[in-house]
Design an enzyme around this catalytic site. Structure first.
Site, short mmCIF file in Angstrom:
data_model
loop_
_atom_site.label_atom_id
_atom_site.label_comp_id
_atom_site.label_asym_id
_atom_site.label_seq_id
_atom_site.Cartn_x
_atom_site.Cartn_y
_atom_site.Cartn_z
N SER A 22 62.41 41.25 -122.43
CA SER A 22 61.57 40.38 -121.57
C SER A 22 62.42 39.27 -120.98
O SER A 22 63.60 39.10 -121.33
CB SER A 22 60.40 39.78 -122.36
OG SER A 22 60.89 38.98 -123.42
N GLY A 23 61.80 38.51 -120.08
CA GLY A 23 62.37 37.26 -119.59
C GLY A 23 63.77 37.36 -119.00
O GLY A 23 64.09 38.24 -118.21
N ILE A 24 64.60 36.42 -119.41
CA ILE A 24 65.95 36.28 -118.85
C ILE A 24 66.79 37.52 -119.14
O ILE A 24 67.53 38.01 -118.29
CB ILE A 24 66.62 35.01 -119.42
CG1 ILE A 24 65.91 33.76 -118.90
CG2 ILE A 24 68.11 34.97 -119.09
CD1 ILE A 24 66.29 32.46 -119.61
N ASP A 69 67.35 44.04 -134.31
CA ASP A 69 66.92 42.71 -134.73
C ASP A 69 68.20 41.94 -135.06
O ASP A 69 68.90 42.28 -136.02
CB ASP A 69 66.01 42.83 -135.96
CG ASP A 69 65.52 41.47 -136.46
OD1 ASP A 69 66.11 40.44 -136.09
OD2 ASP A 69 64.54 41.45 -137.22
N VAL A 70 68.53 40.92 -134.28
CA VAL A 70 69.81 40.24 -134.48
C VAL A 70 69.86 39.44 -135.79
O VAL A 70 70.93 38.97 -136.18
CB VAL A 70 70.19 39.32 -133.29
CG1 VAL A 70 70.38 40.11 -132.02
CG2 VAL A 70 69.20 38.18 -133.11
N TYR A 162 65.21 24.16 -132.63
CA TYR A 162 65.66 24.86 -131.42
C TYR A 162 66.85 24.14 -130.79
O TYR A 162 67.89 24.75 -130.51
CB TYR A 162 64.50 24.94 -130.42
CG TYR A 162 64.83 25.71 -129.16
CD1 TYR A 162 64.90 27.09 -129.16
CD2 TYR A 162 65.09 25.03 -127.97
CE1 TYR A 162 65.20 27.79 -128.01
CE2 TYR A 162 65.40 25.73 -126.81
CZ TYR A 162 65.45 27.11 -126.84
OH TYR A 162 65.76 27.80 -125.68
N THR A 197 59.31 32.21 -118.26
CA THR A 197 59.32 33.46 -119.04
C THR A 197 58.23 33.34 -120.10
O THR A 197 57.54 32.32 -120.17
CB THR A 197 60.68 33.63 -119.77
OG1 THR A 197 60.79 32.58 -120.73
CG2 THR A 197 61.86 33.58 -118.82
N1 LIG Z 1 62.71 30.18 -120.80
C1 LIG Z 1 63.35 29.01 -120.88
O1 LIG Z 1 62.87 27.98 -120.38
C2 LIG Z 1 64.68 28.94 -121.56
C3 LIG Z 1 65.42 27.76 -121.42
C4 LIG Z 1 66.65 27.65 -122.03
C5 LIG Z 1 67.15 28.70 -122.77
N2 LIG Z 1 66.42 29.84 -122.91
C6 LIG Z 1 66.99 30.90 -123.73
O2 LIG Z 1 67.00 32.11 -123.01
C7 LIG Z 1 66.96 33.21 -123.93
C8 LIG Z 1 65.91 34.20 -123.47
O3 LIG Z 1 64.64 33.58 -123.55
P1 LIG Z 1 63.45 33.89 -122.52
O4 LIG Z 1 63.09 32.62 -121.90
O5 LIG Z 1 63.81 35.05 -121.66
O6 LIG Z 1 62.27 34.22 -123.53
P2 LIG Z 1 61.55 35.59 -123.92
O7 LIG Z 1 60.97 36.23 -122.71
O8 LIG Z 1 60.68 35.22 -125.05
O9 LIG Z 1 62.74 36.52 -124.41
C9 LIG Z 1 63.32 36.41 -125.68
C10 LIG Z 1 64.02 37.71 -125.97
O10 LIG Z 1 64.70 37.60 -127.22
C11 LIG Z 1 64.39 38.74 -127.99
N3 LIG Z 1 64.47 38.44 -129.40
C12 LIG Z 1 63.84 37.46 -130.09
N4 LIG Z 1 64.14 37.54 -131.39
C13 LIG Z 1 65.00 38.60 -131.53
C14 LIG Z 1 65.64 39.20 -132.63
N5 LIG Z 1 65.49 38.74 -133.88
N6 LIG Z 1 66.43 40.26 -132.40
C15 LIG Z 1 66.60 40.75 -131.15
N7 LIG Z 1 66.00 40.24 -130.08
C16 LIG Z 1 65.20 39.16 -130.27
C17 LIG Z 1 63.00 39.16 -127.56
O11 LIG Z 1 62.81 40.56 -127.76
P3 LIG Z 1 61.98 41.24 -128.96
O12 LIG Z 1 60.82 40.33 -129.28
O13 LIG Z 1 61.57 42.55 -128.37
O14 LIG Z 1 62.96 41.37 -130.07
C18 LIG Z 1 63.06 38.88 -126.07
O15 LIG Z 1 63.60 39.98 -125.39
C19 LIG Z 1 66.70 32.60 -125.30
O16 LIG Z 1 67.89 32.49 -126.02
C20 LIG Z 1 66.18 31.22 -124.98
O17 LIG Z 1 66.40 30.29 -126.01
C21 LIG Z 1 65.20 29.98 -122.32
#
Ligand SMILES: NC(=O)c1ccc[n+]([C@@H]2O[C@H](COP(=O)([O-])OP(=O)(O)OC[C@H]3O[C@@H](n4cnc5c(N)ncnc54)[C@H](OP(=O)(O)O)[C@@H]3O)[C@@H](O)[C@H]2O)c1
Length: 256
Positions: A22-24, A69-70, A162, A197
């Site tokens: 999902s997302g990024i 799962d990381v 976080y 996201t």
């Molecule tokens: N959105 C923001 O505003 C924002 C801002 C700064 C940084 N970020 C960073 O960007 C990254 C992506 O976040 P996002 O915003 O795209 O959110 P997201 O849509 O919730 O995506 C998170 C992704 O991480 C995966 N994930 C979570 N736990 C995991 C695990 N234990 N093993 C493997 N995969 C795992 C999820 O996949 P599954 O659940 O399928 O495992 C999902 O694909 C994250 O590191 C987040 O901290 C986001």
């Protein structure tokens, strides 16, 4: 294509994207495939990955799904090997993106919540990068892009686990960069601001307050990260290592 534009070309390269369901991560996998890379999409939700990979293959891209799962340390090396076998080539780009957020006051966060955040965002990213680096060093080339956060650059209320995990990931980026610079492997980070996201849904109800602190007065989209992502992943960033690029509409400049 002129010489400068070709620096960004990823034809013939392969990338592993963690958190690609999902997302990024999902957007980045599609974007990198669009520039010619073969991509391995890794996450826990296998059904989502399978559907995306089927779409990508139908569109003519080379892609594979890896259930991972990381936080499961023993699963990381096999997942990397599975990806290289499925793509049929060594992987030279890691987008270390899997992450979770927990929004709660510092004094209230449970040991379970703190562990989940650190185990995913820091230990998971650490071990993922370690596996990638071991393989990349053997070939003398590679690029690791850690997805940090503006929360790792500045303090934000209710973001203790976080923010600390992302600050540590930035520090780790710099140490890895130092240790790997002489071995052909570059390590950099992107610090996104508020990107729309699933994770962003955690901030439902307080969006207007956040927007006031973003000089560009809009939330980001995953595609807003494309420029920084491509720069760091490709030869265009060949003399960059240990850097952290904020992509946040200027938010880190006017935090309070
Ligand atoms: N959105 C923001 O505003 C924002 C801002 C700064 C940084 N970020 C960073 O960007 C990254 C992506 O976040 P996002 O915003 O795209 O959110 P997201 O849509 O919730 O995506 C998170 C992704 O991480 C995966 N994930 C979570 N736990 C995991 C695990 N234990 N093993 C493997 N995969 C795992 C999820 O996949 P599954 O659940 O399928 O495992 C999902 O694909 C994250 O590191 C987040 O901290 C986001």
């Amino acid at each position: 294509m002129n010489a400068q534009a070709s620096l960004f070309d990823l034809q013939g390269r392969a990338a592993f994207i963690s958190g690609a369901s999902s997302g990024i991560g999902l957007h980045t996998a599609r974007m990198l495939a669009g520039t010619g890379a073969a991509v391995a999409l890794a996450a826990r939700r296998a059904d989502r990955l399978d559907a995306v990979v089927a779409d990508m293959r139908a569109a003519g891209h080379r892609a594979c799904a890896v259930t991972l799962d990381v936080t499961d340390a023993a699963a990381i090396a096999p997942a990397w090997q599975e990806a290289e076998a499925a793509l049929g080539q060594p992987i030279g780009i890691l987008v270390n993106n899997a992450g979770v957020i927990h929004v709660e006051r510092f004094v209230e966060q449970s040991p379970e919540a703190v562990s989940r955040v650190f185990d995913t965002n820091l230990k998971g990213a650490y071990l993922m990068a370690q596996e990638a680096a071991r393989c990349m060093v053997q070939r003398g080339e590679g690029s690791i892009v850690n997805i940090a956060s503006s929360s790792g650059l500045r303090a934000g209320g209710q973001m203790s686990s976080y923010g600390a995990s992302k600050a540590a990931l930035i520090h780790l980026t710099q140490i890895m960069a130092l240790e790997l610079a002489g071995k052909g492997v570059r390590v950099n980070a992107i610090a996104p601001g508020n990107i729309e996201t699933d994770m962003h849904a955690e901030f439902a109800g307080i969006e207007q307050g956040i927007l006031k602190r973003i000089p560009m007065r809009r939330f980001g989209k995953p595609s807003d990260l494309d420029g920084a992502m491509l720069l760091l992943a490709s030869d265009a960033g060949r003399y960059m290592t240990g850097t952290v690029i904020p992509v946040d509409g200027g938010q880190v400049l006017s935090w309070m």
